[in-house]
Enzyme design. Structure first.
Site, PDB file in Angstrom:
ATOM      1  CB  SER A   1      -6.928  -2.996   6.818  1.00 38.89           C
ATOM      2  OG  SER A   1      -6.006  -3.928   6.299  1.00 38.89           O
ATOM      3  CD  GLU A   2      -0.752  -4.320   5.723  1.00 41.74           C
ATOM      4  OE1 GLU A   2      -0.371  -5.136   6.575  1.00 41.74           O
ATOM      5  OE2 GLU A   2      -0.252  -4.234   4.591  1.00 41.74           O
TER       6      GLU A   2
ATOM      7  CG  HIS B   1       3.400  -2.288   3.772  1.00 38.48           C
ATOM      8  ND1 HIS B   1       4.408  -3.051   4.313  1.00 38.48           N
ATOM      9  CD2 HIS B   1       2.333  -3.124   3.650  1.00 38.48           C
ATOM     10  CE1 HIS B   1       3.953  -4.281   4.516  1.00 38.48           C
ATOM     11  NE2 HIS B   1       2.698  -4.354   4.111  1.00 38.48           N
TER      12      HIS B   1
ATOM     13  CG  ASN C   1      -0.503  -0.784   2.356  1.00 39.09           C
ATOM     14  OD1 ASN C   1       0.345  -0.310   3.089  1.00 39.09           O
ATOM     15  ND2 ASN C   1      -0.985  -2.010   2.508  1.00 39.09           N
TER      16      ASN C   1
ATOM     17  CB  THR D   1      -8.759  -2.681   1.025  1.00 41.16           C
ATOM     18  OG1 THR D   1      -8.428  -4.001   1.434  1.00 41.16           O
ATOM     19  CG2 THR D   1     -10.262  -2.617   0.760  1.00 41.16           C
TER      20      THR D   1
ATOM     21  CG  HIS E   1       4.510  -7.995   1.180  1.00 45.32           C
ATOM     22  ND1 HIS E   1       3.266  -8.389   0.760  1.00 45.32           N
ATOM     23  CD2 HIS E   1       4.300  -7.214   2.269  1.00 45.32           C
ATOM     24  CE1 HIS E   1       2.338  -7.876   1.558  1.00 45.32           C
ATOM     25  NE2 HIS E   1       2.938  -7.152   2.470  1.00 45.32           N
TER      26      HIS E   1
HETATM   27 ZN   LIG Z   1       1.766  -6.154   4.036  1.00 45.70          ZN
END
Ligand SMILES: [Zn+2]
Length: 365
Positions: free
Chosen positions: A163-164, A183, A118, A133, A185
């Site tokens: 939600s993050e 953010h 996000n 989301t 991964h």
């Molecule tokens: Zn994450």
């Protein structure tokens, strides 16, 4: 000669977004009927105005509240007023496009998977633009971007916020210089995050300047307030944090720059892993050369825990080479800033001992 009129009824929709009004206009609508308790997003409203389409409120389906989101916002955790107009300013429109292009970069580089990752931008004192989301970062369009207040209450946008976002908001509240948060991964950096280890320093200049010390925050369930707060001890002195068993988060002055830091960290972790397979030691630059890089970093206005003179000693120790290891135990230097400014004598002793042991160990091999 009067041209025909066509009214399209969107009275059943609670939220009317850009796409809905575009569809209606494509279908030849000259007016759109909405319920009194519907929310029409600012961009949809602007679009209707620009195309001379009348917006008719049907009071017969009026609900008790004009907007539950607005009601929640005014009663929300932040006392600051919300400036809804910030959502459609030229700056906001440019940032929305930037968020989309950064989203595509994240996806193309395999830094996000599924609907993961996000992106947000603090456009006003109490206003944050953010990705929604359940949308792949590759597919983001400017219409997907919403706006919330600093308490996380959505005040504009067709799609529900991620939600993050709570994680992003904690960073904005703690670090006034943070204007953008990304953010994601990325696999090699996340490999560090799932082992709770940090990469060694003083190896590649770009990493020292743009990221430097990367911290590791403890695990909490993603999307929760507890998770959001895990980064608080680190974010003032680190622009990049490994989130244990999860991924990474970076903050910067722009969305583009926050994504750069994710790239710099990911490439660094990846390069170390490749180099470690060559079977020869990785060489480090000297501490003096490291100081030169820190001076450049200071000029750029980037944060680094090593700027804190009282912590320099422990940080230099953690920079000491542990030959052969590319994954180090985090030291207090990679740890919370809330810890006392200097490690206690006992801590320092055990730190020196653990570094010495590791060096001796590696030399014996
Ligand atoms: Zn994450």
């Amino acid at each position: 000669m009067k041209s025909g009129t066509k009214s399209i009824d969107l009275g059943e929709r609670r939220l009317i977004a850009m796409r809905d009004v575009q569809d209606a206009v494509t279908a030849g609508a000259t007016s759109i009927v909405v319920a009194a308790n519907s929310i029409v997003t600012p961009s949809a409203r602007d679009f209707l105005q620009q195309h001379g389409i009348e917006l008719v409120t049907d009071k017969s389906v009026a609900g008790p509240q004009q907007s539950t989101q607005h009601a929640a916002s005014s009663a929300g955790p932040t006392a600051l007023a919300v400036n809804r107009r910030l959502f459609t300013t030229p700056e906001a429109e440019a940032v929305k496009k930037e968020i989309c292009s950064v989203g595509r970069k994240l996806w193309m580089r395999q830094f996000v998977d599924g609907n993961g990752g996000n992106i947000s931008y603090r456009i006003g004192p109490n206003e944050v633009l953010c990705s929604p989301t359940l949308v792949s970062k590759y597919d983001l369009t400017p219409d997907d971007i919403g706006m919330t207040d600093l308490g996380g209450v959505q005040i504009a946008g067709a799609k529900p916020r991620t939600s993050e976002l709570l994680l992003h908001l904690e960073i904005y509240k703690a670090v006034p210089e943070a204007k953008a948060v990304v953010h994601c991964h990325p696999p090699h950096a996340t490999a560090y995050a799932i082992t709770g280890r940090v990469p060694p320093n003083l190896i590649i200049p770009e990493f020292e300047v743009f990221v430097g010390k990367v911290a590791v925050s403890p695990y909490e369930t993603p999307g929760t307030q507890a998770f959001a707060e895990t980064v608080l001890p680190y974010v003032k002195t680190h622009n990049t944090v490994l989130l244990s068993n999860h991924g990474i988060v970076c903050w910067a002055d722009t969305v583009t720059h926050a994504e750069w830091y994710a790239e710099v960290l990911e490439t660094y972790c990846w390069t170390l892993m490749i180099a470690s397979q060559l079977g020869v030691p990785i060489s480090q630059i000297s501490e003096k050369q490291g100081d030169d890089l820190l001076a450049i970093k200071k000029k750029l206005g980037l944060p680094d825990i090593r700027f804190d003179a009282s912590r320099m000693k422990e940080c230099q120790l953690s920079d000491l080479e542990v030959p052969g290891s590319i994954a180090l135990e985090p030291t207090p230097c990679d740890g919370p800033t809330s810890r006392s400014a200097t490690a206690s004598d006992g801590d320092m002793e055990s730190l020196v001992k653990s570094v010495t042991d590791a060096v001796m160990d590696a030399m014996e091999k």
